[in-house]
Design an enzyme around this catalytic site. Structure first.
Site, short mmCIF file in Angstrom:
data_model
loop_
_atom_site.label_atom_id
_atom_site.label_comp_id
_atom_site.label_asym_id
_atom_site.label_seq_id
_atom_site.Cartn_x
_atom_site.Cartn_y
_atom_site.Cartn_z
CG HIS A 113 31.75 27.66 5.94
ND1 HIS A 113 32.94 27.51 5.28
CD2 HIS A 113 30.84 28.04 5.01
CE1 HIS A 113 32.77 27.79 4.01
NE2 HIS A 113 31.50 28.12 3.82
CB SER A 149 9.68 31.72 -6.67
OG SER A 149 9.04 31.52 -7.90
CB ALA A 167 7.10 31.27 -2.91
CB THR A 172 16.50 23.97 8.43
OG1 THR A 172 15.29 23.95 9.21
CG2 THR A 172 16.73 25.37 7.88
NE ARG A 187 8.29 25.24 13.04
CZ ARG A 187 9.07 26.30 13.21
NH1 ARG A 187 8.98 27.31 12.36
NH2 ARG A 187 9.94 26.36 14.21
NE ARG A 190 -3.72 22.18 2.87
CZ ARG A 190 -3.80 21.71 1.62
NH1 ARG A 190 -3.72 20.41 1.38
NH2 ARG A 190 -3.95 22.55 0.60
#
Length: 205
Positions: A113, A149, A167, A172, A187, A190
């Site tokens: 949006h 999960s 989990a 992003t 992030r 490893r």
């Protein structure tokens, strides 16, 4: 371009367009049917999935409940498995490779949006109908990935093959192949290597 073509191309589109709204409603109804069909009635569930998400690969299994916006624009490879509460808002193409596992409450969301509220807020057409401006970005998940999960994947993201996403992560950005990645925002921690083999974990045997 039709509104469907605009949507799939990542352009601003009108989600109240009649063909889009009709398919979205049908997909939501099919999700409801699937979710209330007993797991023991595999034949009925398979028939519902063939209409809801016809581009699932061989061996795909969706535990349910499931929630798709369209279903048509989600493509998986073979042996895709999703645990309880898979949500896929496939306003842009969602492409999932072979042997991908998803834990409970995984969410793949392609819609975007506008950030500015004046552009995001509902608008009125000359005929009085209400609509809003949206666009969407595709999601790609490579082969042999495990999303644990409560993972959320945002539109525009590619996850390389062989990854494990921890989990609760919110993905992003691009995740390179064979990575262990966790967090919000997600992030890379490893690389996954042969040292991660369960054959080396004597306590499991």
């Amino acid at each position: 371009m039709t509104e469907t073509e605009k949507m799939l191309a990542g352009k601003i589109y009108d989600p109240t367009d009649e063909p889009l709204a009709k398919r979205r409603t049908r997909a939501h109804d099919l999700c409801t049917e699937y979710n209330r069909t007993p797991e023991s009635d595999g034949e009925t569930r398979a028939a519902i999935l063939r209409e809801l998400a016809p581009n699932l690969g061989d061996g795909a299994y969706l535990q349910g409940p499931v929630y798709f916006d369209y279903g048509l624009y989600t493509v998986t490879g073979k042996n895709f498995y999703a645990n309880f509460n898979l949500t896929v808002l496939d306003c842009a193409p969602v492409t999932i490779g072979d042997n991908v596992f998803m834990g409970v409450n995984c969410t793949l969301v392609t819609p975007v949006h506008p950030f500015m509220y004046k552009e995001r807020n509902p608008k009125t057409k000359p005929n009085g109908a209400i609509y809003d401006d949206e666009y969407a970005k595709p999601i790609t998940i490579g082969d042999n990935c495990w999303l644990a999960s409560n993972v959320t994947v945002i539109g525009g993201v590619t996850i390389g093959s062989g990854c494990v996403i921890g989990a609760g992560s919110v993905v992003t950005r691009y995740i390179p192949p064979d990575s262990l990645a966790v967090g919000n925002p997600c992030r890379v921690i490893r690389k996954i290597t042969e040292k991660d083999s369960i054959a080396l974990k004597k306590e499991l045997f």
